[in-house]
Design an enzyme around this catalytic site. Sequence first.
Site, PDB file in Angstrom:
ATOM      1  N   CYS A 134      45.988  41.775  37.779  1.00 22.90           N
ATOM      2  CA  CYS A 134      45.337  40.437  38.427  1.00 22.90           C
ATOM      3  C   CYS A 134      45.376  40.646  39.983  1.00 22.90           C
ATOM      4  O   CYS A 134      46.271  40.197  40.822  1.00 22.90           O
ATOM      5  CB  CYS A 134      46.145  39.235  38.095  1.00 22.90           C
ATOM      6  SG  CYS A 134      45.476  37.732  38.540  1.00 22.90           S
ATOM      7  N   CYS A 137      45.868  37.237  41.543  1.00 27.05           N
ATOM      8  CA  CYS A 137      47.257  36.729  41.530  1.00 27.05           C
ATOM      9  C   CYS A 137      48.093  37.419  42.925  1.00 27.05           C
ATOM     10  O   CYS A 137      48.832  36.904  43.601  1.00 27.05           O
ATOM     11  CB  CYS A 137      47.916  37.072  40.271  1.00 27.05           C
ATOM     12  SG  CYS A 137      47.021  36.461  38.796  1.00 27.05           S
ATOM     13  N   ASP A 138      47.749  38.924  42.563  1.00 29.02           N
ATOM     14  CA  ASP A 138      48.714  39.679  43.448  1.00 29.02           C
ATOM     15  C   ASP A 138      48.153  40.406  44.900  1.00 29.02           C
ATOM     16  O   ASP A 138      48.816  41.075  45.336  1.00 29.02           O
ATOM     17  CB  ASP A 138      49.377  40.715  42.629  1.00 29.02           C
ATOM     18  CG  ASP A 138      50.060  40.286  41.489  1.00 29.02           C
ATOM     19  OD1 ASP A 138      50.583  39.101  41.550  1.00 29.02           O
ATOM     20  OD2 ASP A 138      50.165  40.582  40.090  1.00 29.02           O
TER      21      ASP A 138
END
Length: 309
Positions: A134, A137-138
């Site tokens: 992701c 997300c990261d």
Amino acid sequence: MEKIKCLVIGSGPAGYTAAIYASRAGLNPVVYAGPEPGGQLMLTTDVENFPGYPDGVLGPQMMEDFKKQAERMGAEVRHEVITKVDFSGDVHLITTEMGHEIEAESVIIATGASAKWLGLESEQRLMNKGVSACAVCDGFFFRDQVVALVGGGDTAAEEALYLSKIVKKVYMIVRRDELRASKIMQKRVMESDKIEIVWNTQIKEILGDQFVEGVKLINTKENTEKEIELAAVFVAIGHKPNTDLFKEYLEMDDQGYLITEKSSMKTNVEGVFACGDVQDKVYRQAVTAAGTGCMAALDAERYLAEKGA
Ligand code: NDP
């Protein structure tokens, strides 16, 4: 046979949000947490884009908070897996792996989707230590660093473009000599001076001991290998919605995502609703999953009220 008014299958943000709303509506929901309790967020570290957590929160902690809130509202969470459903009748029949049988008046499906992985030992070992599925997300954690992104579809293109605004350089590792992504996305990727596409190439090994330090690549056309130093590997080779259980009864698209009616979370079977990633291949965010979980519970509440249940 046990009778349940509102059965929630799945325990990610969609399932727990549905349970919170269904509890407050007096539907006494029972949540079957499934084989991956907490869902995909259990595989992430810091979550910084979920509103209400100004300092960020760890994915597993956030899911614990969701669970606590659902339980405080009265939802019952069971750590068991559902192995069979029968949606052919007016009341929906559910069987668990222990052989427990349930009659559910309404069912909310929130079984999510699982990211596909490359299947390398090094990928497993360095998961959350630079290996992620992701970028949204990261990606933030690799600001101004060099990263790799595997895949050539729309998700990969979207994530490569997202990363290109944060990191120093993205090596986009594509296993063939063309992208599967839509033309417009291909054009955007090609035009980015931060993205370098590495054609006909697969990752043979992700290098690093405690965290990702590089990749060993193999060019399958020329049968040559090379190593690149980098800080993260984003895998974007597709997701698989967890819908095998429902194949016989529910309408799905060609990739197995459940189809819901426009402006609602209704499936083609009365009293069965779907929310979260199991019916969303575009947004796939915790916050959007939670939003559709709320919608599914409100739809279930209306359905039961109309039915006089
Ligand atoms: P896709 O299945 O479309 O693409 C997967 C990509 O990963 C392909 O390039 C595929 O290569 C590659 N791949 C698969 N397995 C491996 C492997 N083991 N090693 C290396 N590469 C691999 O998945 P997406 O998640 O990109 O998209 C799913 C659907 O969602 C699509 O219909 C897409 O259009 C849609 N979507 C739409 C968006 C939007 O409208 N904004 C955003 C994101 C997705 P190959 O081509 O060789 O098979």
